[in-house]
Scaffold this motif. Structure first.
Motif, mmCIF file in Angstrom:
data_model
loop_
_atom_site.group_PDB
_atom_site.id
_atom_site.type_symbol
_atom_site.label_atom_id
_atom_site.label_comp_id
_atom_site.label_asym_id
_atom_site.label_seq_id
_atom_site.Cartn_x
_atom_site.Cartn_y
_atom_site.Cartn_z
ATOM 1 N N ASN A 175 76.034 47.658 98.647
ATOM 2 C CA ASN A 175 75.510 47.672 100.007
ATOM 3 C C ASN A 175 76.302 46.714 100.883
ATOM 4 O O ASN A 175 76.117 45.506 100.797
ATOM 5 C CB ASN A 175 74.033 47.257 99.990
ATOM 6 C CG ASN A 175 73.376 47.460 101.345
ATOM 7 O OD1 ASN A 175 74.049 47.483 102.371
ATOM 8 N ND2 ASN A 175 72.072 47.612 101.347
ATOM 9 N N PRO A 176 77.178 47.207 101.740
ATOM 10 C CA PRO A 176 78.022 46.343 102.565
ATOM 11 C C PRO A 176 77.235 45.434 103.494
ATOM 12 O O PRO A 176 77.737 44.411 103.931
ATOM 13 C CB PRO A 176 78.863 47.349 103.373
ATOM 14 C CG PRO A 176 78.818 48.607 102.580
ATOM 15 C CD PRO A 176 77.471 48.630 101.933
ATOM 16 N N GLN A 177 75.987 45.813 103.808
ATOM 17 C CA GLN A 177 75.208 44.989 104.728
ATOM 18 C C GLN A 177 74.528 43.807 104.037
ATOM 19 O O GLN A 177 74.060 42.883 104.677
ATOM 20 C CB GLN A 177 74.129 45.834 105.425
ATOM 21 C CG GLN A 177 74.669 46.688 106.566
ATOM 22 C CD GLN A 177 75.491 47.843 106.065
ATOM 23 O OE1 GLN A 177 75.071 48.566 105.169
ATOM 24 N NE2 GLN A 177 76.675 48.037 106.627
ATOM 25 N N GLY A 181 68.516 56.243 94.513
ATOM 26 C CA GLY A 181 69.105 55.778 95.767
ATOM 27 C C GLY A 181 70.581 56.080 95.870
ATOM 28 O O GLY A 181 71.123 56.944 95.170
ATOM 29 N N LYS A 182 71.259 55.344 96.755
ATOM 30 C CA LYS A 182 72.664 55.610 97.074
ATOM 31 C C LYS A 182 73.605 55.345 95.915
ATOM 32 O O LYS A 182 74.748 55.788 95.918
ATOM 33 C CB LYS A 182 73.096 54.807 98.296
ATOM 34 C CG LYS A 182 73.009 53.299 98.107
ATOM 35 C CD LYS A 182 73.513 52.545 99.329
ATOM 36 C CE LYS A 182 72.685 52.848 100.546
ATOM 37 N NZ LYS A 182 71.291 52.356 100.432
ATOM 38 N N TYR A 232 54.026 46.412 90.846
ATOM 39 C CA TYR A 232 53.430 47.665 91.312
ATOM 40 C C TYR A 232 53.074 47.617 92.803
ATOM 41 O O TYR A 232 53.345 48.564 93.543
ATOM 42 C CB TYR A 232 52.190 48.022 90.495
ATOM 43 C CG TYR A 232 51.723 49.436 90.745
ATOM 44 C CD1 TYR A 232 52.331 50.510 90.119
ATOM 45 C CD2 TYR A 232 50.686 49.694 91.649
ATOM 46 C CE1 TYR A 232 51.936 51.814 90.363
ATOM 47 C CE2 TYR A 232 50.277 50.993 91.906
ATOM 48 C CZ TYR A 232 50.905 52.053 91.258
ATOM 49 O OH TYR A 232 50.506 53.338 91.514
ATOM 50 N N ASP A 233 52.463 46.523 93.245
ATOM 51 C CA ASP A 233 52.081 46.415 94.661
ATOM 52 C C ASP A 233 53.300 46.464 95.574
ATOM 53 O O ASP A 233 53.278 47.126 96.625
ATOM 54 C CB ASP A 233 51.297 45.122 94.903
ATOM 55 C CG ASP A 233 49.903 45.172 94.297
ATOM 56 O OD1 ASP A 233 49.417 46.292 94.026
ATOM 57 O OD2 ASP A 233 49.307 44.104 94.087
ATOM 58 N N LEU A 234 54.367 45.787 95.161
ATOM 59 C CA LEU A 234 55.591 45.788 95.968
ATOM 60 C C LEU A 234 56.205 47.184 95.990
ATOM 61 O O LEU A 234 56.648 47.657 97.045
ATOM 62 C CB LEU A 234 56.595 44.778 95.397
ATOM 63 C CG LEU A 234 57.952 44.683 96.113
ATOM 64 C CD1 LEU A 234 57.765 44.334 97.587
ATOM 65 C CD2 LEU A 234 58.835 43.649 95.432
ATOM 66 N N SER A 238 66.694 47.417 91.853
ATOM 67 C CA SER A 238 66.390 48.820 92.142
ATOM 68 C C SER A 238 65.619 48.952 93.456
ATOM 69 O O SER A 238 65.884 49.846 94.258
ATOM 70 C CB SER A 238 65.578 49.416 90.997
ATOM 71 O OG SER A 238 65.330 50.780 91.210
ATOM 72 N N ILE A 239 64.671 48.056 93.684
ATOM 73 C CA ILE A 239 63.896 48.092 94.929
ATOM 74 C C ILE A 239 64.800 47.807 96.125
ATOM 75 O O ILE A 239 64.735 48.483 97.155
ATOM 76 C CB ILE A 239 62.742 47.075 94.879
ATOM 77 C CG1 ILE A 239 61.707 47.496 93.827
ATOM 78 C CG2 ILE A 239 62.074 46.934 96.243
ATOM 79 C CD1 ILE A 239 60.638 46.450 93.579
ATOM 80 N N ARG A 240 65.659 46.817 95.977
ATOM 81 C CA ARG A 240 66.505 46.392 97.100
ATOM 82 C C ARG A 240 67.504 47.464 97.499
ATOM 83 O O ARG A 240 67.746 47.698 98.677
ATOM 84 C CB ARG A 240 67.233 45.102 96.712
ATOM 85 C CG ARG A 240 68.163 44.558 97.789
ATOM 86 C CD ARG A 240 68.694 43.201 97.383
ATOM 87 N NE ARG A 240 67.638 42.203 97.400
ATOM 88 C CZ ARG A 240 67.707 41.028 96.773
ATOM 89 N NH1 ARG A 240 68.758 40.732 96.058
ATOM 90 N NH2 ARG A 240 66.712 40.169 96.846
#
Length: 311
Positions: free
Chosen positions: A266-268, A243-244, A175-177, A214-216
């Motif tokens: 995510n290519p990066q 997200g994307k 939750y905090d993150l 999911s966060i990343r």
């Protein structure tokens, strides 16, 4: 008497002719089968042995030969797939190990240089060095965990588990993150107890991987959600974001062993592609399934489904 003898001799002659013809046909069929098998082996084709025959035993033999050839072809295909997977694994692991090791070496050389650093600079370098070392250790642990999980003798001890409690615990831990990322958190966990035959540690790791994923990759959608719901005799946990998302062409591959997330989402980002593979195998180890559905900037959902234990 002579007529009877002639009749017997005639029947015997016809029988001998029929047997001789049958033997020639049998030898011919066997020669055709032998030649065709030799041709298939020599040319390494995926053909079947197709011979026209009215002999039942030969027909049964052909069925079993073709079953054996199909099995052989499947073994060869699985071996080729494994070899390709191993090549990619070595390539990925080499890249994922080389990058942090190069950075670690750079920080170590910086600490070892003769030019003095301020206390603040030294503290920063040590902090970054510690972070990279921990990342490298984490990567190695994930790799060895996947190897262990994929071994034939790996078993997950199962017991009655409250899925409600597992979901609440894992959301509280993150939750905090989630809040620090500025994400709106939408949680749907029913009050009524829902039980499955599972493993607490495995479930914790599955949902941790999915929430971290999911966060990343989904933070740009501004919202994170987890839903626990009943679906007939099953129970499902949805971990979702807006997200994307993941391109449709890659959706069937994200659970493959060492299929890198940078290919999929995510290519990066340079990742090892281990987290989702581990989640899939742990889910299947508890007789469950894990699936993905994704529409860019609308909703990306990973769904874990298990058989529900009735009270």
């Amino acid at each position: 008497m002579m007529v009877l003898l002639c009749l017997i001799l005639g029947v015997m002659a016809v029988t001998i002719v029929c047997l001789s013809y049958s033997r020639r046909r049998l030898n011919q069929n066997i020669d055709e089968i032998t030649g065709k098998i030799a041709e298939i082996i020599q040319d390494e084709t995926d053909e079947k042995v197709l011979i026209q025959t009215d002999q039942h035993k030969i027909q049964q033999l052909l069925i079993q030969i073709n079953r054996l050839l199909f099995h052989k072809q499947k073994v060869i295909a699985d071996y080729a797939k494994t070899q390709e997977s191993m090549k990619k694994m070595i390539s990925n692991m080499s890249h994922d190990l080389k990058t942090p090791l190069t950075v670690i070496l750079g920080y170590a050389e910086k600490l070892n240089q003769e030019q003095p650093m301020t206390q603040e600079e030294q503290k920063y370098v040590v902090m970054r060095l510690n972070h990279k070392v921990n990342s490298l250790v984490g990567l190695l642990n994930q790799f060895f965990d996947l190897v262990k999980i994929e071994s034939e003798d790996y078993e997950i001890p199962l017991s009655k588990i409250s899925l409600n409690e597992i979901c609440r615990q894992i959301v509280l831990e993150f939750y905090d993150l989630l809040s620090s990322k500025g994400l709106r958190v939408e949680i749907e966990i029913p009050e009524q107890p829902i039980y499955i035959f599972g493993n607490e540690q495995a479930l914790h790791r599955i949902f941790s991987n999915l929430i971290s994923n999911s966060i990343r990759y989904g933070s740009d959608g501004g919202v994170f959600g987890l839903t626990l719901r009943e679906e007939g005799e099953f129970v499902a946990v949805d971990v979702w974001d807006r997200g994307k998302g993941i391109a449709e062409v890659n959706q069937d591959r994200v659970f493959e062993r060492l299929y890198t997330l940078d290919d999929a989402r995510n290519p990066q980002f340079q990742g090892s592609g281990l987290g989702l593979s581990i989640s899939k195998r742990l889910t299947e180890g508890m007789k469950g399934t894990i699936t993905l559905s994704s529409s860019p900037y609308e909703k990306t959902t990973f769904t874990c489904k298990f058989k529900q234990m009735k009270l």
